[in-house]
Design an enzyme around this catalytic site. Structure first.
Site, PDB file in Angstrom:
ATOM      1  N   ASP A  62       0.828  -1.216   0.000  1.00  0.00           N
ATOM      2  CA  ASP A  62       0.000   0.000   0.000  1.00  0.00           C
ATOM      3  C   ASP A  62       0.861   1.266   0.000  1.00  0.00           C
ATOM      4  OD1 ASP A  62      -2.433   1.315  -0.047  1.00  0.00           O
ATOM      5  OD2 ASP A  62      -2.641   1.341   2.139  1.00  0.00           O
ATOM      6  N   ASN A  96     -11.130  -2.703  -4.994  1.00  0.00           N
ATOM      7  CA  ASN A  96     -10.386  -1.719  -5.799  1.00  0.00           C
ATOM      8  C   ASN A  96     -11.094  -1.342  -7.106  1.00  0.00           C
ATOM      9  OD1 ASN A  96      -7.133  -2.931  -4.726  1.00  0.00           O
ATOM     10  ND2 ASN A  96      -8.253  -1.154  -3.999  1.00  0.00           N
ATOM     11  N   TRP A  97     -12.179  -2.069  -7.444  1.00  0.00           N
ATOM     12  CA  TRP A  97     -12.974  -1.676  -8.615  1.00  0.00           C
ATOM     13  C   TRP A  97     -13.652  -0.339  -8.386  1.00  0.00           C
ATOM     14  CZ3 TRP A  97     -11.843  -4.548 -12.670  1.00  0.00           C
ATOM     15  CH2 TRP A  97     -11.494  -5.884 -12.494  1.00  0.00           C
TER      16      TRP A  97
END
Ligand code: IPE
Ligand code: IPE
Ligand code: MG
Length: 240
Positions: free
Chosen positions: A22, A70-71
């Site tokens: 991240d 994450n879409w």
């Protein structure tokens, strides 16, 4: 090699390390770059850490690459990430071959673009017999999604089968429990990563943004893991 590399006890290397990579977006923003610039740099870090893990004999390295959540990002960022993934899989194959790294996909393939699925399946197939480290790429992965799909498969295979071991129905039934989970980027959460496999994992949360993360940081995390006492619910020094 570095002092920290030499200090690692090769007889006690975590068998399964999961990494939540991240901080790419923030790394780019700090440099006035588009977020995609951070993802590009993040790929270089991934390559370095894959090599570093293989060099100390890690059996399974799971990289959280793209989550089921994450879409929610912009179409532009999502398509950039998919393109990057595809290019990475293709360009790294020679390295995987040389190092005998076996690549496995974790997550739901359906829902991914067809060209990405093709690339994943081809690298999985071509690396099938490699006996080095297992590199598990979590792409369109969410632990809840995996558990839910496993339950559906289990009910289909064993109607009313409450005796079934759910682990047999996971995406990679042989994937062992995670020993160590590292998260870069400063957040202290799992974000739907390996909820099942992390039951007794040790954690290392670091503020370092993923593109800045180095082999030395990785080895320091493994060295710290080796100092911990894992009890798995038992009592130190007591036999069963
Ligand atoms: C992690 O970096 C990479 C992916 C989730 C694909 P981020 O893109 O989440 O970076 P930050 O957290 O916004 O800095
Ligand atoms: C977790 O990072 C997912 C990956 C690294 C692939 P996120 O950036 O998506 O997580 P949140 O939104 O901060 O929890
Ligand atoms: Mg993030």
């Amino acid at each position: 090699m570095s002092e920290i590399f030499d200090s690692i006890d090769r007889t006690a290397v975590p068998a399964h390390i999961g990494i939540i990579m991240d901080g790419n977006g923030r790394w780019a923003q700090k440099r006035n770059l588009p977020r995609t610039g951070g993802h590009k740099e993040g790929v270089n870090t991934a390559r370095e850490i894959i090599k570093a893990a293989a060099a100390i004999g890690v059996r399974y390295l799971t990289l959280y690459t793209f989550s089921t959540e994450n879409w929610k990002r912009t179409a532009e960022e999502v398509s950039f990430l998919m393109g990057l993934l595809k290019a990475h899989l293709r360009s790294e194959f020679e390295f995987y071959k040389k190092e005998r790294v076996r690549v496995l996909h974790l997550g739901d393939k359906t829902g991914l673009p067809a060209d990405v699925i093709r690339e994943i399946e081809s690298v999985e197939k071509e690396s099938r017999d490699f006996k080095g480290m297992n590199l598990v790429l979590a792409i369109n992965y969410g632990a809840r999604d995996e558990i839910q799909r496993a339950v559906h498969r289990m009910c289909g295979a064993e109607p009313g089968g409450e005796k079934g071991d759910i682990g047999r129905f996971f995406d990679i039934p042989s994937l062992p429990d995670a020993d160590l989970i590292i998260r870069t980027g400063g957040e202290k959460r799992l974000s739907n990563f390996l909820l099942w496999h992390a039951a007794y994992a040790e954690f290392d949360f670091t503020d370092i943004l993923w593109p800045d993360y180095t082999k030395e940081d990785f080895y320091a995390s493994v060295a710290d893991f080796q100092k911990r006492h894992r009890r798995f619910g038992g009592i130190d020094g007591e036999k069963k």
